[in-house]
Design a protein around this motif. Structure first.
Motif, PDB file in Angstrom:
ATOM      1  N   UNK A 117       0.837  -1.205   0.000  1.00  0.00           N
ATOM      2  CA  UNK A 117       0.000   0.000   0.000  1.00  0.00           C
ATOM      3  C   UNK A 117       0.868   1.250   0.000  1.00  0.00           C
ATOM      4  N   UNK A 118       1.940   1.241   0.805  1.00  0.00           N
ATOM      5  CA  UNK A 118       2.866   2.380   0.813  1.00  0.00           C
ATOM      6  C   UNK A 118       3.502   2.577  -0.559  1.00  0.00           C
ATOM      7  N   UNK A 119       3.862   1.478  -1.218  1.00  0.00           N
ATOM      8  CA  UNK A 119       4.472   1.575  -2.545  1.00  0.00           C
ATOM      9  C   UNK A 119       3.508   2.167  -3.558  1.00  0.00           C
ATOM     10  N   UNK A 120       2.225   1.803  -3.452  1.00  0.00           N
ATOM     11  CA  UNK A 120       1.224   2.378  -4.354  1.00  0.00           C
ATOM     12  C   UNK A 120       1.124   3.879  -4.148  1.00  0.00           C
ATOM     13  N   UNK A 121       1.142   4.326  -2.877  1.00  0.00           N
ATOM     14  CA  UNK A 121       1.117   5.753  -2.610  1.00  0.00           C
ATOM     15  C   UNK A 121       2.373   6.455  -3.083  1.00  0.00           C
ATOM     16  N   UNK A 157      -0.056  18.004  -5.837  1.00  0.00           N
ATOM     17  CA  UNK A 157      -0.556  18.077  -4.468  1.00  0.00           C
ATOM     18  C   UNK A 157      -1.439  16.865  -4.173  1.00  0.00           C
ATOM     19  N   UNK A 158      -2.283  16.503  -5.121  1.00  0.00           N
ATOM     20  CA  UNK A 158      -3.154  15.342  -4.942  1.00  0.00           C
ATOM     21  C   UNK A 158      -2.321  14.069  -4.817  1.00  0.00           C
ATOM     22  N   UNK A 159      -1.218  13.981  -5.575  1.00  0.00           N
ATOM     23  CA  UNK A 159      -0.339  12.812  -5.490  1.00  0.00           C
ATOM     24  C   UNK A 159       0.262  12.693  -4.087  1.00  0.00           C
ATOM     25  N   UNK A 160       0.697  13.812  -3.520  1.00  0.00           N
ATOM     26  CA  UNK A 160       1.236  13.783  -2.156  1.00  0.00           C
ATOM     27  C   UNK A 160       0.155  13.393  -1.146  1.00  0.00           C
ATOM     28  N   UNK A 161      -1.059  13.859  -1.364  1.00  0.00           N
ATOM     29  CA  UNK A 161      -2.155  13.495  -0.457  1.00  0.00           C
ATOM     30  C   UNK A 161      -2.462  12.001  -0.533  1.00  0.00           C
ATOM     31  N   UNK A 162      -2.366  11.420  -1.729  1.00  0.00           N
ATOM     32  CA  UNK A 162      -2.564   9.979  -1.866  1.00  0.00           C
ATOM     33  C   UNK A 162      -1.467   9.211  -1.139  1.00  0.00           C
ATOM     34  N   UNK A 163      -0.247   9.735  -1.180  1.00  0.00           N
ATOM     35  CA  UNK A 163       0.851   9.099  -0.455  1.00  0.00           C
ATOM     36  C   UNK A 163       0.609   9.166   1.047  1.00  0.00           C
ATOM     37  N   UNK A 164       0.120  10.319   1.536  1.00  0.00           N
ATOM     38  CA  UNK A 164      -0.198  10.436   2.952  1.00  0.00           C
ATOM     39  C   UNK A 164      -1.333   9.515   3.365  1.00  0.00           C
ATOM     40  N   UNK A 165      -2.329   9.372   2.491  1.00  0.00           N
ATOM     41  CA  UNK A 165      -3.440   8.454   2.755  1.00  0.00           C
ATOM     42  C   UNK A 165      -2.933   7.015   2.837  1.00  0.00           C
ATOM     43  N   UNK A 166      -2.051   6.634   1.911  1.00  0.00           N
ATOM     44  CA  UNK A 166      -1.486   5.282   1.924  1.00  0.00           C
ATOM     45  C   UNK A 166      -0.718   5.027   3.217  1.00  0.00           C
ATOM     46  N   UNK A 167       0.029   6.037   3.691  1.00  0.00           N
ATOM     47  CA  UNK A 167       0.779   5.887   4.939  1.00  0.00           C
ATOM     48  C   UNK A 167      -0.168   5.710   6.124  1.00  0.00           C
ATOM     49  N   UNK A 168      -1.299   6.426   6.113  1.00  0.00           N
ATOM     50  CA  UNK A 168      -2.277   6.295   7.194  1.00  0.00           C
ATOM     51  C   UNK A 168      -2.860   4.888   7.227  1.00  0.00           C
ATOM     52  N   UNK A 169      -3.222   4.355   6.064  1.00  0.00           N
ATOM     53  CA  UNK A 169      -3.773   2.996   6.004  1.00  0.00           C
ATOM     54  C   UNK A 169      -2.731   1.976   6.441  1.00  0.00           C
ATOM     55  N   UNK A 170      -1.485   2.155   5.979  1.00  0.00           N
ATOM     56  CA  UNK A 170      -0.409   1.246   6.384  1.00  0.00           C
ATOM     57  C   UNK A 170      -0.197   1.289   7.888  1.00  0.00           C
ATOM     58  N   UNK A 171      -0.303   2.479   8.480  1.00  0.00           N
ATOM     59  CA  UNK A 171      -0.148   2.605   9.934  1.00  0.00           C
ATOM     60  C   UNK A 171      -1.246   1.850  10.671  1.00  0.00           C
ATOM     61  N   UNK A 172      -2.462   1.941  10.174  1.00  0.00           N
ATOM     62  CA  UNK A 172      -3.582   1.234  10.802  1.00  0.00           C
ATOM     63  C   UNK A 172      -3.354  -0.279  10.769  1.00  0.00           C
ATOM     64  N   UNK A 197      12.415   3.228   8.431  1.00  0.00           N
ATOM     65  CA  UNK A 197      12.961   2.707   7.177  1.00  0.00           C
ATOM     66  C   UNK A 197      11.937   2.397   6.105  1.00  0.00           C
ATOM     67  N   UNK A 198      10.643   2.538   6.419  1.00  0.00           N
ATOM     68  CA  UNK A 198       9.622   2.182   5.429  1.00  0.00           C
ATOM     69  C   UNK A 198       9.637   3.105   4.215  1.00  0.00           C
ATOM     70  N   UNK A 199      10.079   4.362   4.407  1.00  0.00           N
ATOM     71  CA  UNK A 199      10.138   5.266   3.254  1.00  0.00           C
ATOM     72  C   UNK A 199      11.117   4.752   2.206  1.00  0.00           C
ATOM     73  N   UNK A 200      12.247   4.187   2.661  1.00  0.00           N
ATOM     74  CA  UNK A 200      13.227   3.668   1.714  1.00  0.00           C
ATOM     75  C   UNK A 200      12.752   2.344   1.105  1.00  0.00           C
ATOM     76  N   UNK A 201      12.063   1.541   1.900  1.00  0.00           N
ATOM     77  CA  UNK A 201      11.510   0.296   1.366  1.00  0.00           C
ATOM     78  C   UNK A 201      10.484   0.584   0.279  1.00  0.00           C
ATOM     79  N   UNK A 202       9.639   1.605   0.497  1.00  0.00           N
ATOM     80  CA  UNK A 202       8.618   1.953  -0.494  1.00  0.00           C
ATOM     81  C   UNK A 202       9.257   2.455  -1.782  1.00  0.00           C
ATOM     82  N   UNK A 203      10.280   3.305  -1.662  1.00  0.00           N
ATOM     83  CA  UNK A 203      10.966   3.815  -2.857  1.00  0.00           C
ATOM     84  C   UNK A 203      11.657   2.673  -3.583  1.00  0.00           C
ATOM     85  N   UNK A 204      12.297   1.780  -2.820  1.00  0.00           N
ATOM     86  CA  UNK A 204      12.969   0.629  -3.435  1.00  0.00           C
ATOM     87  C   UNK A 204      11.972  -0.237  -4.193  1.00  0.00           C
TER      88      UNK A 204
END
Length: 316
Positions: free
Chosen positions: A43-47, A202-217, A232-239
């Protein structure tokens, strides 16, 4: 999709290797358990895909995941009645962080690398200040069921992953996806053709923030409360995104390939764990993948003429 075929071959090889070590892995229960573990990263990678394909980066998602889990535990503190209001708050907070990242990047013309790195530090510092390094409170059972429970044999996290993945794919086939790709490919040309570049980024960044919220849940339910849950999840998502063939710099790549990259990365980590390889090697693997992706992208670019060549053309 042809570009994703080598990745799918690697994924198949990794899954086969895992199955050789753990024969129960490819059984429905074993494979669903693997997907449940992989769901937050996928989910983080999709965001992250939306941000990278627009030509930007989001380094704040890991610290955002940690902050949201810590905040949820503190606010709920075992109270079932607070579960749904806090879940809604986490979603809004993720969207708000994405909005701030997007507005500062586009309107103030600050590079997204700097903006999101600053947000990472702000969130990390806020979490440490609030908790003193030891998170307090507890998540309710109603909260944790999203990461731990399921609908029959299928985990909720897998169902959420499928739903969000389908929505992300549908979004990229809509007008938003086309304009986002255009903005990432050539921002100036996209703006001249009428694309509201700032708005789609801006919408793309908001989708990334939404993905992070769902991943946190999901991670809060699965892994519990920790001040390092998103480390380290930010680097895993970029990778995962670059492993899926998405071009750093924007304009190229697909959501399914980025998500497949995350599943492949999770399969690699699972295999390393089964063989008892140190977890520190995971960072080495991610670093190699990112460097290789950047080098491959640079190799495809046409070389600029050297000054000597330019002088020769001028003389002629």
């Amino acid at each position: 999709m042809r570009r994703a075929l080598p990745l799918l071959a690697v994924l198949a090889a990794l899954l086969t290797a895992i199955a050789l070590v753990n024969p129960h892995f490819l059984e429905p229960a074993g494979f669903l358990a693997f997907l449940k573990r992989a769901a937050p990263l996928v989910i983080l990678a999709a965001g992250q895909y939306f941000v990278i394909v627009s030509g930007e980066f989001d380094l704040s998602v890991g610290s955002l995941v940690t902050a949201e889990v810590v905040i949820a535990a503190r606010l709920i503190d075992g109270d079932e009645s607070a579960t749904w209001p806090v879940l809604a708050l986490l979603i809004v907070a993720g969207l708000l962080v994405g909005l701030v990242n997007g507005v500062v990047t586009t309107k103030m013309r600050v590079p997204s690398f700097i903006v999101t790195l600053g947000m990472l530090l702000v969130l990390s510092g806020a979490v440490f200040l609030w908790t003193g390094g030891a998170p307090r409170g507890a998540l309710s059972e109603g909260f944790r069921v999203l990461g731990r429970g399921g609908l029959g044999p299928v985990p909720w996290s897998v169902l959420i992953l499928v739903l969000l993945g389908a929505a992300a794919i549908r979004l990229m086939y809509a007008d938003f996806g086309k304009t986002l790709m255009a903005a990432g490919d050539n921002e100036r040309a996209a703006a001249l053709s009428g694309v509201r570049v700032d708005r789609v980024k801006i919408f793309a960044f908001m989708l990334s923030g939404l993905a992070a919220a769902v991943a946190a849940i999901l991670l809060g339910g699965f892994a519990g409360v920790s001040a390092q849950v998103g480390q380290g999840l930010e680097f895993s998502a970029i990778t995962a995104v670059v492993l899926g063939g998405v071009t750093l710099g924007g304009g190229r790549g697909s959501v399914p390939a980025a998500m497949a990259g995350a599943v492949t990365l999770e399969a690699l980590f699972t295999l390393l764990n089964l063989y008892g390889v140190s977890g520190a090697l995971e960072f080495t693997v991610q670093g190699v993948i990112i460097i290789a992706a950047i080098a491959a992208g640079a190799a495809r670019l046409p070389r600029k003429p050297t000054s000597r060549t330019g002088d020769a053309h001028a003389a002629s």
